[in-house]
Design a protein around this motif. Structure first.
Motif: not given
Length: 245
Positions: A217-223, A229-232
């Motif tokens: 869910r976090l990836r869907e919001k921040v990537e 993914p490049k952040i998480i």
């Protein structure tokens, strides 16, 4: 869409008041048990018998924690969770009679922060609620600075705000805590057991993939591209880390 109602944006008067807990369960015995278990001057309990009543109660006044049974008439716990999450970042706990992955994962995909399985032990319920309130109200000592910046990601812990590439991102309390923990320790790899203990506040439950769902869910919001993914980042066979820039 109306702005998200943030639990961190309380007035001084609200901060001193008892924490308000909304319980929605169509089983009167379960609702009564929760009320008795959480009977404490620190808490103000409101109990309703279905999801529709829960939505009406939530519209009238804010709550600090919402506990939703899954199987309820009129509006079930999943729909109530989704609709409450659309307007608030209040911590939501799913109450389910099944501890398998289906109910738990679906609840988290809709924005729930935690879950409790029936039958539950009263000490477990108290521990979960107190853990949630500590996280939201910042009782846990922070070793990281109040504002963490990693690349295009900025996390303002006191204001409970996150921005990515200059754009604000709405996160649930649990998503916020997980991202803040990873960002405060950018580059360090954490296994699921450690994340569960440090972020959720209790020991890892190996039968669920709660951590994985929250990361997704976090990836869907921040990537930019969640599937790449490049952040998480996933460290295969170990766990997760936040990329260093």
């Amino acid at each position: 869409m109306p702005p998200i109602r943030r639990t961190s944006e309380r007035t001084a008067e609200e901060a001193q008041a008892p924490r308000r807990i909304l319980i929605a369960d169509d089983d009167p015995s379960i609702a009564a048990l929760i009320q008795v278990t959480l009977k404490d001057p620190r808490y103000e309990i409101a109990a309703v018998s279905n999801g529709l009543e829960a939505l009406k109660a939530f519209e009238k006044k804010p709550f600090d924690v919402v506990i939703l049974d899954v199987m309820m008439p009129y509006v079930d716990g999943f729909e109530a969770c989704e609709r409450i999450r659309a307007q608030s970042d209040v911590p939501i706990v799913i109450l389910t009679s099944r501890d398998g992955t289906e109910d738990v994962v679906h609840g988290f995909e809709l924005g729930a922060d935690d879950y409790i399985t029936k039958p539950f032990k009263t000490v477990e319920l108290i521990a979960r609620v107190e853990s949630i309130l500590r996280r939201v109200e910042g009782y846990t000592a922070r070793r990281a600075p109040p504002v963490v910046r990693v690349g295009d990601l900025e996390i303002d812990e006191p204001r409970h705000r996150v921005s990515v590439r200059g754009n604000d991102v709405n996160l649930t309390p649990m998503e916020f805590e997980l991202l803040y923990f990873l960002a405060a320790n950018a580059g360090q790899v954490f296994d699921r057991e450690t994340l569960f203990r440090e972020v959720w506040g209790y020991e890892y439950v190996g039968e669920t993939n709660l951590v994985d769902v929250c990361v997704r869910r976090l990836r869907e919001k921040v990537e930019l591209i969640p599937s790449r993914p490049k952040i998480i980042l996933t460290v295969r066979g170990v766990g997760y880390k936040l990329a260093e820039y």
